[in-house]
Structures are given as C-alpha cells and as structure tokens.
Design an enzyme around this catalytic site. Structure first.
Site, PDB file in Angstrom:
ATOM      1  N   TYR A 170       0.847  -1.211   0.000  1.00 29.03           N
ATOM      2  CA  TYR A 170       0.000   0.000   0.000  1.00 29.03           C
ATOM      3  C   TYR A 170       0.879   1.256   0.000  1.00 29.03           C
ATOM      4  O   TYR A 170       0.655   2.184  -0.788  1.00 29.03           O
ATOM      5  CB  TYR A 170      -0.885  -0.055   1.241  1.00 29.03           C
ATOM      6  CG  TYR A 170      -1.729   1.152   1.530  1.00 29.03           C
ATOM      7  CD1 TYR A 170      -2.961   1.338   0.910  1.00 29.03           C
ATOM      8  CD2 TYR A 170      -1.325   2.098   2.483  1.00 29.03           C
ATOM      9  CE1 TYR A 170      -3.756   2.440   1.218  1.00 29.03           C
ATOM     10  CE2 TYR A 170      -2.105   3.193   2.794  1.00 29.03           C
ATOM     11  CZ  TYR A 170      -3.329   3.366   2.158  1.00 29.03           C
ATOM     12  OH  TYR A 170      -4.105   4.463   2.463  1.00 29.03           O
ATOM     13  N   LYS A 174       1.045   4.287  -2.750  1.00 31.47           N
ATOM     14  CA  LYS A 174       0.739   5.680  -2.411  1.00 31.47           C
ATOM     15  C   LYS A 174       1.900   6.605  -2.773  1.00 31.47           C
ATOM     16  O   LYS A 174       1.695   7.731  -3.223  1.00 31.47           O
ATOM     17  CB  LYS A 174       0.403   5.798  -0.923  1.00 31.47           C
ATOM     18  CG  LYS A 174      -0.957   5.187  -0.554  1.00 31.47           C
ATOM     19  CD  LYS A 174      -2.091   5.805  -1.342  1.00 31.47           C
ATOM     20  CE  LYS A 174      -3.455   5.518  -0.743  1.00 31.47           C
ATOM     21  NZ  LYS A 174      -4.553   6.067  -1.560  1.00 31.47           N
TER      22      LYS A 174
HETATM   23  N1  LIG Z   1      -8.912   6.658   6.468  1.00 32.91           N
HETATM   24  C1  LIG Z   1      -7.693   7.145   6.563  1.00 32.91           C
HETATM   25  O1  LIG Z   1      -7.233   7.563   7.651  1.00 32.91           O
HETATM   26  C2  LIG Z   1      -6.808   7.203   5.346  1.00 32.91           C
HETATM   27  C3  LIG Z   1      -5.457   7.542   5.543  1.00 32.91           C
HETATM   28  C4  LIG Z   1      -4.648   7.678   4.425  1.00 32.91           C
HETATM   29  C5  LIG Z   1      -5.159   7.481   3.153  1.00 32.91           C
HETATM   30  N2  LIG Z   1      -6.467   7.113   3.000  1.00 32.91           N
HETATM   31  C6  LIG Z   1      -6.956   6.917   1.630  1.00 32.91           C
HETATM   32  O2  LIG Z   1      -8.200   7.599   1.473  1.00 32.91           O
HETATM   33  C7  LIG Z   1      -9.016   6.909   0.534  1.00 32.91           C
HETATM   34  C8  LIG Z   1     -10.367   6.582   1.152  1.00 32.91           C
HETATM   35  O3  LIG Z   1     -10.149   5.790   2.299  1.00 32.91           O
HETATM   36  P1  LIG Z   1     -11.300   5.400   3.341  1.00 32.91           P
HETATM   37  O4  LIG Z   1     -10.644   5.366   4.659  1.00 32.91           O
HETATM   38  O5  LIG Z   1     -12.492   6.236   3.136  1.00 32.91           O
HETATM   39  O6  LIG Z   1     -11.561   3.876   2.899  1.00 32.91           O
HETATM   40  P2  LIG Z   1     -12.905   2.997   2.772  1.00 32.91           P
HETATM   41  O7  LIG Z   1     -12.473   1.576   2.723  1.00 32.91           O
HETATM   42  O8  LIG Z   1     -13.892   3.421   3.819  1.00 32.91           O
HETATM   43  O9  LIG Z   1     -13.494   3.438   1.353  1.00 32.91           O
HETATM   44  C9  LIG Z   1     -12.824   3.161   0.156  1.00 32.91           C
HETATM   45  C10 LIG Z   1     -13.862   2.941  -0.917  1.00 32.91           C
HETATM   46  O10 LIG Z   1     -13.185   2.715  -2.167  1.00 32.91           O
HETATM   47  C11 LIG Z   1     -13.939   1.757  -2.884  1.00 32.91           C
HETATM   48  N3  LIG Z   1     -13.127   1.099  -3.903  1.00 32.91           N
HETATM   49  C12 LIG Z   1     -12.066   0.282  -3.698  1.00 32.91           C
HETATM   50  N4  LIG Z   1     -11.605  -0.182  -4.873  1.00 32.91           N
HETATM   51  C13 LIG Z   1     -12.363   0.372  -5.851  1.00 32.91           C
HETATM   52  C14 LIG Z   1     -12.356   0.277  -7.253  1.00 32.91           C
HETATM   53  N5  LIG Z   1     -11.488  -0.505  -7.892  1.00 32.91           N
HETATM   54  N6  LIG Z   1     -13.283   0.971  -7.957  1.00 32.91           N
HETATM   55  C15 LIG Z   1     -14.192   1.745  -7.322  1.00 32.91           C
HETATM   56  N7  LIG Z   1     -14.247   1.864  -5.965  1.00 32.91           N
HETATM   57  C16 LIG Z   1     -13.341   1.189  -5.243  1.00 32.91           C
HETATM   58  C17 LIG Z   1     -14.412   0.782  -1.826  1.00 32.91           C
HETATM   59  O11 LIG Z   1     -15.535   0.022  -2.269  1.00 32.91           O
HETATM   60  C18 LIG Z   1     -14.723   1.714  -0.663  1.00 32.91           C
HETATM   61  O12 LIG Z   1     -16.097   2.066  -0.600  1.00 32.91           O
HETATM   62  C19 LIG Z   1      -8.221   5.673   0.114  1.00 32.91           C
HETATM   63  O13 LIG Z   1      -7.510   5.953  -1.083  1.00 32.91           O
HETATM   64  C20 LIG Z   1      -7.259   5.483   1.267  1.00 32.91           C
HETATM   65  O14 LIG Z   1      -6.103   4.777   0.878  1.00 32.91           O
HETATM   66  C21 LIG Z   1      -7.310   6.962   4.069  1.00 32.91           C
END
Ligand SMILES: NC(=O)c1ccc[n+]([C@@H]2O[C@H](COP(=O)([O-])OP(=O)(O)OC[C@H]3O[C@@H](n4cnc5c(N)ncnc54)[C@H](O)[C@@H]3O)[C@@H](O)[C@H]2O)c1
Length: 308
Positions: A170, A174
């Site tokens: 991951y 990123k």
């Molecule tokens: N939550 C955090 O603290 C955090 C920290 C750093 C980065 N991020 C990044 O932020 C973004 C959102 O994270 P989140 O925490 O809301 O995660 P989450 O798992 O709640 O939501 C991610 C969504 O992306 C969708 N998804 C995954 N693969 C897909 C695809 N191929 N096509 C379409 N949709 C797809 C999933 O179905 C899911 O609903 C991600 O890129 C994650 O890596 C989150």
C-alpha cells in the site's frame, strides 16, 4: 477555528465533480460536502471489501440516496476503476447527466497488510492497480473534459508513504501516486488544469473502526470523522484554489502542506569518500532546506553551483 470563520460561503454551484470510492468513509464525505455546497456529483464505488474483493452496489446507492435526500444532486456509478471500461463510464455519467466536468477526486482505495518477507509482486501489483493505474485511468478519461473546463484533479496519498513496516505494498502504491501528481501537474499547468494530492486521516473502515463518524457534535468522534477531513479535498477542486502539484495533510482538525525539500548539504568539487565520511553532519543537515519545486529548478540550482 482560527483566521477565517466558516460562514458557508464557499460554493460549487453549477460545477460537476466525480468522486471515486464514494460509498463510505472519506469519499462519501467529499461527495456530501460538494453536493451540500451546490455541486452535482457522480459518486462512484463498486462496493469492494477493504482488501479489494467483492462487489456490492447497495452501498453506493445508499450514499447517493443520503445526498439526494438532503437536497443535493448526485448520481451513482458502480464501475470498478481498474476495469477496461470503468473510467470512461464514470466520465460519461458526468457528461450525460450534467453536461460538463470540473473536477475529479481520485479517492477509491484498498489496503492489505503483510510482512516484508512474505510480500509478493502480486500484492504490490494489486495495490498499484487501484491507487496508481486506476486513478490514472479515471484522470485520463476525464482529461479532455477537464481541459475544456480548466478543472482540477485530486489524488489520494497516505502518510504510509512516509514509511511503515506493515502495509508495504500500500505504501509503495501511495508513494507512486505522489510521483504521478508531481509530473502530471507540469503537464496540466499550460492547459490551465490543476493536479494536487491529499494525505488524509480519518476514522473509517480502513482505519480499523466500524464507525464512519460524522461531524456536527463537536466531540472527539467528530474530530476523527471523514467530514473533518473533507474540506481540504473540496477546496483543492474549487475554481478559486490556484495551487498545482502540491500535497496537503487533512484530518483530525488540521491541514498542512507537505513538501519535498533538500538540505544545504556539503559541497566539494573533488568529491571523495573521505569528504563525505568526514562531513556527514553537513551532508545530513536539513536545518536550512530548499523546498523543491520542479526538476528544471532543481537542475538549474545544481548546475549553477560552481558558476559554470
Ligand atoms: N482513512 C484514513 O485515515 C486514510 C489515511 C490515508 C489514506 N487514506 C486513503 O483515502 C481513501 C479513502 O479511504 P477510506 O478510509 O475512506 O476507505 P474505505 O475503505 O472506507 O473506502 C474506500 C472505498 O473505495 C472503494 N473502492 C475500492 N476499490 C475500488 C475500485 N477498484 N473501484 C471503485 N471503488 C473502489 C471501496 O468500495 C470503498 O467504498 C483511500 O484511497 C485510502 O487509501 C485513508
């Protein structure tokens, strides 16, 4: 709150956005905020598990219903951003329903954990497919519409790119997204398009919490909510925002620019092993850094060091 009060005056009326991964967590919060400020939003999500398996379109339908029930304008798209025709279908949903496209928030993401010893190329490939190739494909599909609207793109990185031992695949993906942002921003600049990144933090499914916390209560839960991390991404796709090629942290009541910088270093025309070994404190010193901007600026600075 400091500096400027939140008076709800920043609007997106008449603007159209795509948010990928909008069924829950951060993506849903971005879509709720944009729609609540007048934007029309294509909310994309295939409804995968956190690790990227399965498909369940009920989640994106529910997220869209929530936005429309609150008076917002949104349509659902259930495409997989890594599929051959998914990215085109997402952009088509914007153009067919709303006639234009002003911005894309590439937010869809998955995460897996592994020990370095057991890490396989396939696991890295799976992460690259979603975070790098998926977001790149959606951006490519949107590029001509964005060029027309002088729009913008936000990509999503993670503090994981700074390094951690347990989500290596991951983290690699990123970090590659940041590389894409830096170069694509230089392509976008002469076209009047902007490309930036958010490094978010919120208590979502991906952070191992069952809650998808919402703001509004002013308590600790609200501080950790995806809603708290949403304004930064939304501002980056606002027409009045002018930054390009930059990355910002966002979440837990704080936003800040993240930079790539170079220390003042150690210079010696006849560089030697001994010179480096004997001056490693200077080599490592970052007390007076230069913020890096472009390859061109970096090369100009380096090539002019000895006045030749
Ligand atoms: N939550 C955090 O603290 C955090 C920290 C750093 C980065 N991020 C990044 O932020 C973004 C959102 O994270 P989140 O925490 O809301 O995660 P989450 O798992 O709640 O939501 C991610 C969504 O992306 C969708 N998804 C995954 N693969 C897909 C695809 N191929 N096509 C379409 N949709 C797809 C999933 O179905 C899911 O609903 C991600 O890129 C994650 O890596 C989150």
């Amino acid at each position: 709150m400091t500096a400027t009060e939140d008076t709800g005056t920043v609007r997106f009326d008449g603007k159209v956005y795509v948010v990928t991964g909008a069924a829950r967590g951060l993506g849903a919060a971005y879509a709720r905020l944009l729609a609540s400020r007048g934007a029309s939003v294509v909310m994309n999500d295939l409804g995968a598990s956190m690790e990227g398996s399965g498909r369940d379109l009920s989640a994106i339908r529910a997220a869209v219903d929530e936005v429309t029930a609150a008076g917002g304008i949104a349509v659902a798209n259930g495409a997989d951003i890594t599929s051959a025709d998914g990215p085109d279908s997402i952009v088509a949903a914007a153009l067919e329903n709303f006639g234009r496209l002003d911005g894309v928030i590439n937010n869809a993401g998955i995460i897996t954990t592994q020990d370095f010893a057991a890490l396989t190329p396939e696991e890295i490939q799976q992460q690259l497919n979603v975070h790098l190739f998926g977001s790149l494909a959606v951006t490519r599909a949107a590029w001509s519409a964005l060029t027309e609207s002088k729009g913008s793109v936000v990509f999503t990185t993670s503090a994981g790119m700074l390094g951690s031992s347990f989500t290596i695949a991951y983290n690699i993906a990123k970090a590659s997204v940041y590389g894409l942002v830096r170069s694509l921003a230089t392509v976008a600049e002469p076209l009047g398009v902007r490309v930036n990144a958010v490094m978010p933090g919120a208590e979502t499914r991906m952070q191992g919490t069952a809650v998808d916390g919402r703001s509004g209560t002013g308590d600790a839960q609200a501080l950790l909510s995806a809603d708290n991390a949403a304004p930064m991404a939304a501002w980056l796709v606002h027409p009045d925002c002018r930054v390009n090629g930059q990355m910002f942290t966002s979440g837990r009541g704080h936003v800040a620019r993240v930079i790539m910088a170079t220390g003042s270093g150690y210079s010696n025309r006849d560089m030697s092993l001994e010179g480096i070994a004997g001056n490693f404190d200077l080599v490592s010193d970052v007390s007076n850094p230069t913020i890096e901007t472009t390859l061109e600026d970096y090369r100009t600075r380096n090539f002019s060091r000895w006045g030749e």
